[in-house]
Design a protein around this motif. Structure first.
Motif, PDB file in Angstrom:
ATOM      1  N   ARG A   1       0.811  -1.224   0.000  1.00  0.00           N
ATOM      2  CA  ARG A   1       0.000   0.000   0.000  1.00  0.00           C
ATOM      3  C   ARG A   1       0.843   1.272   0.000  1.00  0.00           C
ATOM      4  O   ARG A   1       0.406   2.301  -0.504  1.00  0.00           O
ATOM      5  CB  ARG A   1      -0.934   0.011   1.207  1.00  0.00           C
ATOM      6  CG  ARG A   1      -1.892  -1.176   1.275  1.00  0.00           C
ATOM      7  CD  ARG A   1      -2.756  -1.095   2.518  1.00  0.00           C
ATOM      8  NE  ARG A   1      -3.571   0.108   2.516  1.00  0.00           N
ATOM      9  CZ  ARG A   1      -4.097   0.648   3.619  1.00  0.00           C
ATOM     10  NH1 ARG A   1      -3.873   0.093   4.788  1.00  0.00           N
ATOM     11  NH2 ARG A   1      -4.838   1.742   3.541  1.00  0.00           N
ATOM     12  N   LEU A   2       2.025   1.209   0.627  1.00  0.00           N
ATOM     13  CA  LEU A   2       2.871   2.392   0.678  1.00  0.00           C
ATOM     14  C   LEU A   2       3.370   2.711  -0.722  1.00  0.00           C
ATOM     15  O   LEU A   2       4.125   1.949  -1.314  1.00  0.00           O
ATOM     16  CB  LEU A   2       4.048   2.169   1.629  1.00  0.00           C
ATOM     17  CG  LEU A   2       4.963   3.385   1.833  1.00  0.00           C
ATOM     18  CD1 LEU A   2       4.202   4.543   2.465  1.00  0.00           C
ATOM     19  CD2 LEU A   2       6.168   3.017   2.686  1.00  0.00           C
ATOM     20  N   THR A   3       2.928   3.836  -1.247  1.00  0.00           N
ATOM     21  CA  THR A   3       3.250   4.223  -2.621  1.00  0.00           C
ATOM     22  C   THR A   3       4.440   5.162  -2.686  1.00  0.00           C
ATOM     23  O   THR A   3       5.267   5.063  -3.584  1.00  0.00           O
ATOM     24  CB  THR A   3       2.039   4.908  -3.268  1.00  0.00           C
ATOM     25  OG1 THR A   3       0.955   3.981  -3.306  1.00  0.00           O
ATOM     26  CG2 THR A   3       2.349   5.388  -4.666  1.00  0.00           C
ATOM     27  N   ALA A   4       4.525   6.091  -1.733  1.00  0.00           N
ATOM     28  CA  ALA A   4       5.568   7.110  -1.793  1.00  0.00           C
ATOM     29  C   ALA A   4       5.913   7.589  -0.396  1.00  0.00           C
ATOM     30  O   ALA A   4       5.092   7.553   0.519  1.00  0.00           O
ATOM     31  CB  ALA A   4       5.121   8.292  -2.656  1.00  0.00           C
ATOM     32  N   VAL A   5       7.151   8.034  -0.258  1.00  0.00           N
ATOM     33  CA  VAL A   5       7.610   8.762   0.922  1.00  0.00           C
ATOM     34  C   VAL A   5       7.971  10.160   0.446  1.00  0.00           C
ATOM     35  O   VAL A   5       8.769  10.312  -0.486  1.00  0.00           O
ATOM     36  CB  VAL A   5       8.830   8.083   1.572  1.00  0.00           C
ATOM     37  CG1 VAL A   5       9.339   8.917   2.748  1.00  0.00           C
ATOM     38  CG2 VAL A   5       8.480   6.669   2.024  1.00  0.00           C
TER      39      VAL A   5
ATOM     40  N   HIS B   1      -4.722   1.611 -10.456  1.00  0.00           N
ATOM     41  CA  HIS B   1      -4.123   0.412 -11.052  1.00  0.00           C
ATOM     42  C   HIS B   1      -3.201  -0.244 -10.028  1.00  0.00           C
ATOM     43  O   HIS B   1      -1.979  -0.093 -10.080  1.00  0.00           O
ATOM     44  CB  HIS B   1      -3.353   0.776 -12.320  1.00  0.00           C
ATOM     45  CG  HIS B   1      -4.203   1.469 -13.341  1.00  0.00           C
ATOM     46  ND1 HIS B   1      -5.232   0.827 -13.992  1.00  0.00           N
ATOM     47  CD2 HIS B   1      -4.207   2.742 -13.795  1.00  0.00           C
ATOM     48  CE1 HIS B   1      -5.823   1.683 -14.822  1.00  0.00           C
ATOM     49  NE2 HIS B   1      -5.217   2.837 -14.718  1.00  0.00           N
ATOM     50  N   PRO B   2      -3.768  -0.992  -9.073  1.00  0.00           N
ATOM     51  CA  PRO B   2      -2.982  -1.543  -7.966  1.00  0.00           C
ATOM     52  C   PRO B   2      -1.869  -2.483  -8.396  1.00  0.00           C
ATOM     53  O   PRO B   2      -0.895  -2.646  -7.666  1.00  0.00           O
ATOM     54  CB  PRO B   2      -4.033  -2.286  -7.122  1.00  0.00           C
ATOM     55  CG  PRO B   2      -5.344  -1.715  -7.528  1.00  0.00           C
ATOM     56  CD  PRO B   2      -5.200  -1.294  -8.945  1.00  0.00           C
ATOM     57  N   THR B   3      -2.001  -3.115  -9.556  1.00  0.00           N
ATOM     58  CA  THR B   3      -0.961  -4.053  -9.984  1.00  0.00           C
ATOM     59  C   THR B   3       0.154  -3.381 -10.781  1.00  0.00           C
ATOM     60  O   THR B   3       1.116  -4.048 -11.160  1.00  0.00           O
ATOM     61  CB  THR B   3      -1.563  -5.185 -10.831  1.00  0.00           C
ATOM     62  OG1 THR B   3      -2.168  -4.631 -12.010  1.00  0.00           O
ATOM     63  CG2 THR B   3      -2.616  -5.950 -10.044  1.00  0.00           C
ATOM     64  N   SER B   4       0.042  -2.087 -11.028  1.00  0.00           N
ATOM     65  CA  SER B   4       1.099  -1.398 -11.773  1.00  0.00           C
ATOM     66  C   SER B   4       2.357  -1.301 -10.918  1.00  0.00           C
ATOM     67  O   SER B   4       2.300  -1.206  -9.697  1.00  0.00           O
ATOM     68  CB  SER B   4       0.640   0.008 -12.185  1.00  0.00           C
ATOM     69  OG  SER B   4       0.380   0.819 -11.043  1.00  0.00           O
ATOM     70  N   THR B   5       3.502  -1.308 -11.554  1.00  0.00           N
ATOM     71  CA  THR B   5       4.771  -1.186 -10.846  1.00  0.00           C
ATOM     72  C   THR B   5       5.155   0.282 -10.706  1.00  0.00           C
ATOM     73  O   THR B   5       4.679   1.146 -11.457  1.00  0.00           O
ATOM     74  CB  THR B   5       5.890  -1.921 -11.590  1.00  0.00           C
ATOM     75  OG1 THR B   5       6.100  -1.276 -12.873  1.00  0.00           O
ATOM     76  CG2 THR B   5       5.527  -3.390 -11.803  1.00  0.00           C
ATOM     77  N   LEU B   6       6.029   0.562  -9.736  1.00  0.00           N
ATOM     78  CA  LEU B   6       6.526   1.931  -9.582  1.00  0.00           C
ATOM     79  C   LEU B   6       7.228   2.378 -10.857  1.00  0.00           C
ATOM     80  O   LEU B   6       7.042   3.518 -11.307  1.00  0.00           O
ATOM     81  CB  LEU B   6       7.483   1.998  -8.391  1.00  0.00           C
ATOM     82  CG  LEU B   6       8.231   3.328  -8.218  1.00  0.00           C
ATOM     83  CD1 LEU B   6       7.267   4.485  -8.040  1.00  0.00           C
ATOM     84  CD2 LEU B   6       9.209   3.237  -7.055  1.00  0.00           C
ATOM     85  N   THR B   7       8.029   1.514 -11.440  1.00  0.00           N
ATOM     86  CA  THR B   7       8.730   1.873 -12.686  1.00  0.00           C
ATOM     87  C   THR B   7       7.746   2.276 -13.765  1.00  0.00           C
ATOM     88  O   THR B   7       7.954   3.264 -14.477  1.00  0.00           O
ATOM     89  CB  THR B   7       9.578   0.684 -13.171  1.00  0.00           C
ATOM     90  OG1 THR B   7      10.536   0.355 -12.159  1.00  0.00           O
ATOM     91  CG2 THR B   7      10.300   1.019 -14.460  1.00  0.00           C
ATOM     92  N   ARG B   8       6.655   1.526 -13.884  1.00  0.00           N
ATOM     93  CA  ARG B   8       5.651   1.839 -14.899  1.00  0.00           C
ATOM     94  C   ARG B   8       4.976   3.170 -14.588  1.00  0.00           C
ATOM     95  O   ARG B   8       4.779   3.997 -15.485  1.00  0.00           O
ATOM     96  CB  ARG B   8       4.623   0.715 -14.968  1.00  0.00           C
ATOM     97  CG  ARG B   8       3.442   1.018 -15.887  1.00  0.00           C
ATOM     98  CD  ARG B   8       3.869   1.141 -17.338  1.00  0.00           C
ATOM     99  NE  ARG B   8       4.160  -0.152 -17.900  1.00  0.00           N
ATOM    100  CZ  ARG B   8       4.696  -0.323 -19.106  1.00  0.00           C
ATOM    101  NH1 ARG B   8       5.002   0.723 -19.840  1.00  0.00           N
ATOM    102  NH2 ARG B   8       4.930  -1.537 -19.568  1.00  0.00           N
ATOM    103  N   ARG B   9       4.613   3.402 -13.333  1.00  0.00           N
ATOM    104  CA  ARG B   9       3.928   4.656 -12.989  1.00  0.00           C
ATOM    105  C   ARG B   9       4.816   5.861 -13.262  1.00  0.00           C
ATOM    106  O   ARG B   9       4.359   6.883 -13.808  1.00  0.00           O
ATOM    107  CB  ARG B   9       3.487   4.626 -11.521  1.00  0.00           C
ATOM    108  CG  ARG B   9       2.418   3.604 -11.225  1.00  0.00           C
ATOM    109  CD  ARG B   9       1.832   3.788  -9.832  1.00  0.00           C
ATOM    110  NE  ARG B   9       2.759   3.486  -8.753  1.00  0.00           N
ATOM    111  CZ  ARG B   9       2.963   2.296  -8.239  1.00  0.00           C
ATOM    112  NH1 ARG B   9       2.329   1.238  -8.732  1.00  0.00           N
ATOM    113  NH2 ARG B   9       3.801   2.120  -7.231  1.00  0.00           N
TER     114      ARG B   9
END
Length: 705
Positions: A294-298, A419-427
C-alpha cells in the motif's frame, strides 16, 4: 556524500564547526579538498545557517555508520526472515559498539530494520571506526531545511492544470494507497485530514547537540502512536500539514502516515537531521502488516547544499535504494536556491524522484525563479498552492519545491490506486511520457499531467484478428476464432468477448447477439486467442450479414488511452457471413421386415426413406444409421447395426425406399427392441432443425435359439 571507507567523505553543513569536522574527516583519509560539488565544503551562504549551539564534547564528531550487510525492507520479508534479519543487524551493531567502546564510540540510535548506527565518536577514533571489518562506510550526520514557505500571492491551486480533478473522475483517487510524509508533523485533527492520517510517529534527535530541543510531544527523542506527529510550536511547523494537504488534494482517497522528523534549534528554527530521517525510514520498514503493498511514496520536502551530479554515496542513498527497489517512490523537493545547474541533497540521489517547481504564465509552464533545476530533475509540478490545510484547522497558501514534491507523491498514489498491480517503474515512466515538456533550460523535464497519465496507465482491449465461416445455417452451431490483445499499459481483469450479427459494419444495440467467450486476466501487451462454438438463432432471417467480435462487451474492464478511444476500439469485423435456412432432413418412412422371433446372428431387413424438407440442399452426402434401442428415444448411444452412405439431397428431394439387410448382434440381452433410423447420424449436415432426425421403423423380439 562520499564515505570514509576507502573513499572521501563529503562534509556538508555538520552542526558543530563544519570546517573543523570537514578537515578532520578528510585529513586522515588522505583526500584533498577540490572544487567538485561532492568534495568541496559549502560556503555557508549556500546552505542552512550553522547550528547556534555546539556539541557537548569539543572533539566529538556526529556520524552515521553504515554496516557491512545488505538488508531488505521488512514488509517484503516473511515473518521468520524479519526476525533473522533483525538479529543479524543487532549482532553487527553490538559487535561494533563493544569493540570501539574504549575508543569513545557513543551510540545515539540503533536502527532495527536497517544496518546502520547513529553515534558520536572522538575525531581521533575515526580511523579505527572506518577500518573496522563490520563497517562499510562512515557518514557525517547532516541537517536539512524545509523547502517551502508562505507565498505572497497564492491565488491558484494548479490542480486543474495538472489534470488532478479529471484524473479523480477517471477513478485515480489513491484508493488503498498510503503516502508517508516525513516533515514537521501533520495536524491529524485538521478537518481536511482527520479521516486520512492512519499512523503517526516522531523522531527528534537530542543526544548530541546543545541548544536543540525535541519536537516530539512527549519531549523525548522518539514517540509512536496517535498524536505523535503533532506539529511543533514554532514558525514553519505547519509545513508538514501543508505537504500532507497537497497530497490529499491530488489523491483524495490516499491515506497519510505522518512522521515528525524535525528538531528545534534555538528559539524557532526547525531542521531535520539524517539520523532522524533514517530513524523514520527504519520505523516505516517495520510496519510490514500495515503498509505492505500500500505504501506508494515517501515525501521529503527538505534538503540542503548544492550538487551538480548524483550523490549516490550520500548516507541516505542505501535507504532510498531499498525503498525504491521495493516499489516505493522517494519523492524529494529539489530546493529553493534558484540554481540552474544543481539541486539539493537528498534529491540528488539517483533513486530519488527529484521535483522542481513550475508555474503557468501566458499559456506556458515555466520554471519558478526560486526553484533549483538540473538534468537530475525527474519532474516539475506546481510550486504554489492555495487553500491547503495548515495549523489550527486553518487553510493557507503554500509555495516552494516543498509544494511541488507532494503533487508528484499524490499523483503516484492516484495512479497506484486506480491500477494496484502497476509497478513503480511503470507509474513513473507513464508520468514522464505524458507530462507537459518544459524545455526553457536547454533540456526537457516534464511537468506532471495526471489525467493523461491515468488514461494511459490503463488496459485497452482490442480484437486484433479472427475468422469465421462464410456461410452457416440458422439455428445451428458453428466455430469462430478471435484474437484479443491488451494494447494498454495495465493488466486487464476478466472479461468476455461478445459476437454479433449485423446488417452493416456498425455494431450497436440493434444487432443480433449470437454468443460469447470468457477471458481471464490479460496482461499488458499479451494476446489471448481462442476458438468458440456459437449459434445463430433459428429465428434469424436468411441473408447476408457481418459477423463482429466485441472485446469486453459487458464493459467489465475500465479501459482508457491518451486519445479517449479505448472504449470505442473494441470491435472488429471477422468477416461476411451468409445465413441460410438450410436443409432439414427427416426419415420420411421406416419399416422392419423380420421373422418372429429373431435369434442372434439372424439377418432381417429395415426399409426407410430420407427426405430433405428444407429449402436448401444438403451440399454433401450423409449417413443413415440403423440402431436397436430398448425404448423409443433413438440416439447414437444405442446399439448401432449399420451405417449407410447417402449422397447429396437437394431441397425437397427424397430418396427411394432403401431395403437394408442387418444382422442381430451377439451378446445383447434377450427381449423386445425398437429398430430406429437416424438421418445424418454423423452430424455433418447443418440443418435448420436437428430435433426431427429420428424415426422408429418397428420392433423385434430377440430370443435365445
Amino acid at each position: 556524500m562520499v564515505g570514509l571507507y576507502g573513499k572521501c567523505m563529503e562534509a556538508r553543513m555538520v552542526r558543530k564547526s563544519p570546517f573543523l569536522i570537514a578537515s578532520l574527516l578528510l585529513a586522515f583519509s588522505g583526500c584533498a579538498v577540490d572544487s567538485s560539488p561532492e568534495l568541496a565544503m559549502d560556503d555557508p551562504a549556500e546552505g542552512p545557517t550553522a547550528l547556534q549551539g555546539r556539541a557537548p564534547g569539543s572533539d566529538e564528531v556526529p556520524v552515521i555508520v553504515e554496516l557491512n550487510m545488505d538488508a531488505k525492507p521488512e514488509w517484503t520479508l516473511m515473518t521468520r526472515a524479519v526476525a533473522t534479519q533483525r538479529l543479524e543487524i543487532r549482532g553487527l551493531q553490538d559487535a561494533l559498539i563493544g569493540d570501539l567502546k574504549a575508543a569513545g564510540l557513543r551510540p545515539r540510535r540503533l536502527f532495527r530494520s536497517f544496518p546502520h548506527i547513529s553515534a558520536s565518536v572522538p575525531a581521533s577514533s575515526l580511523p579505527a571506526l572506518s577500518r573496522h571489518p563490520a563497517v562499510k562506510r562512515v557518514h557525517s550526520d547532516q541537517w536539512h531545511e524545509p523547502a517551502g514557505s508562505d507565498p505572497d500571492d497564492a491565488d491558484n491551486l494548479d490542480l486543474t492544470r495538472i489534470g488532478a480533478p479529471a484524473a479523480n473522475d477517471l477513478g485515480a483517487r489513491g484508493d488503498g494507497t498510503i503516502v508517508a510524509v516525513l516533515d514537521t508533523g501533520v495536524e491529524a485533527t485538521h478537518p481536511a485530514l482527520a479521516e486520512h492520517v492512519v499512523a503517526e510517529a516522531c523522531f527528534s534527535d537530542l543526544a548530541f547537540y546543545e541548544n536543540v530541543r525535541s519536537t516530539c510531544p512527549n519531549g523525548k527523542h522518539s514517540q509512536v502512536g496517535p498524536g505523535a506527529a503533532e506539529p511543533c510550536d514554532v514558525e514553519n511547523c505547519s509545513h508538514g500539514t501543508r505537504v500532507a494537504g497537497v497530497v490529499h488534494q491530488v489523491a483524495p482517497a490516499a491515506k497519510i502516515i505522518a512522521v515528525q522528523v524535525g528538531s528545534i534549534e534555538g528559539v524557532d528554527r526547525v531542521s531535520f537531521s539524517d539520523t532522524d530521517i533514517i530513524a523514520a525510514l527504519d520505523w516505516l520498514g517495520e510496519q510490514r502488516d500495515q503498509i505492505a503493498g500500500r505504501l506508494t511514496a515517501v515525501n521529503l520536502s527538505l534538503g540542503h547544499g548544492k550538487f551538480t551530479s548524483a550523490c549516490d554515496d550520500y548516507v541516505l542513498a542505501p535507504f532510498f535504494n531499498s525503498f525504491t527497489n521495493s516499489g516505493v517512490a522517494m519523492v524529494v523537493a529539489a530546493g529553493n536556491e534558484g540554481y540552474r545547474d544543481g539541486i539539493t541533497t537528498p534529491a540528488c540521489i539517483t533513486s530519488a524522484v527529484a521535483v522542481g517547481a513550475s508555474y503557468w504564465r501566458d499559456g506556458n509552464d515555466i520554471v519558478e525563479v526560486y526553484s533549483n533545476a538540473s538534468t537530475m530533475l525527474d519532474f516539475f509540478a506546481p510550486g504554489i498552492a492555495f487553500h491547503v490545510p495548515s495549523d489550527n484547522g486553518e487553510f493557507y497558501g503554500f509555495a516552494g519545491t516543498s509544494c511541488a514534491a507532494p503533487h508528484v507523491a499524490g499523483a503516484l498514489a492516484a495512479l497506484h490506486g486506480k491500477h494496484p498491480t502497476s509497478t513503480l517503474t511503470r507509474r513513473l515512466q507513464v508520468l514522464k511520457d505524458t507530462g507537459y515538456p518544459i524545455t526553457e533550460l536547454g533540456y526537457t523535464v516534464p511537468r506532471i499531467q495526471v489525467d493523461t497519465a491515468a488514461k494511459v496507465l490503463s488496459p485497452d482491449l482490442q480484437v486484433v484478428g479472427g475468422s469465421a465461416p462464410a456461410s452457416v445455417v440458422r439455428g445451428t452451431y458453428f466455430t469462430v476464432t478471435d484474437k484479443v490483445q491488451n494494447t494498454g499499459l495495465q493488466d486487464a481483469g476478466a472479461s468476455r468477448v461478445g459476437y454479433y450479427l449485423s446488417s452493416d459494419t456498425i455494431i450497436d444495440a440493434r444487432d443480433v447477439y449470437v454468443g460469447s467467450r470468457y477471458l481471464d486476466s490479460v496482461r499488458e501487451g499479451a494476446v489471448n486467442s481462442a476458438s468458440t462454438q456459437i449459434r445463430v438463432p433459428a429465428s434469424t432471417p436468411a441473408g447476408s450479414y457481418t459477423l463482429a467480435a466485441v472485446a469486453d462487451y459487458e464493459n467489465k474492464v475500465k479501459e482508457n488511452n491518451r486519445d479517449d478511444t479505448a472504449e470505442t476500439n473494441n470491435v472488429r469485423v471477422l468477416g461476411a457471413l451468409r445465413v441460410t435456412v438450410g436443409p432439414d432432413l427427416v426419415v420420411s418412412y421406416g419399416a422392419v421386415d423380420a421373422l418372429w422371433p429373431v435369434f442372434p446372428t439372424m439377418t432381417f431387413t429395415v426399409n426407410y426413406r430420407a427426405k430433405n424438407q428444407g429449402p436448401d440442399s444438403t451440399g454433401a452426402g450423409f449417413r443413415m444409421g440403423i440402431y436397436l434401442s430398448k425404448d423409443t428415444w433413438i440416439t447414437t448411444s444405442d446399439t448401432l447395426l449399420v451405417n449407410v452412405i447417402e449422397g447429396t439431397l437437394g431441397a425437397g428431394a427424397e430418396t427411394n425406399t432403401r431395403a437394408t439387410n442387418v444382422t442381430a448382434p451377439l451378446g445383447l440381452p434377450y427381449g423386445t427392441y425398437y429398430v430406429g433410423v437416424i438421418v445424418d447420424s454423423g452430424g455433418v449436415i447443418s440443418e435448420s432443425s436437428e430435433s426431427n432426425n429420428t424415426r422408429v421403423a418397428g420392433q423385434i423380439t430377440l430370443q435365445q435359439p
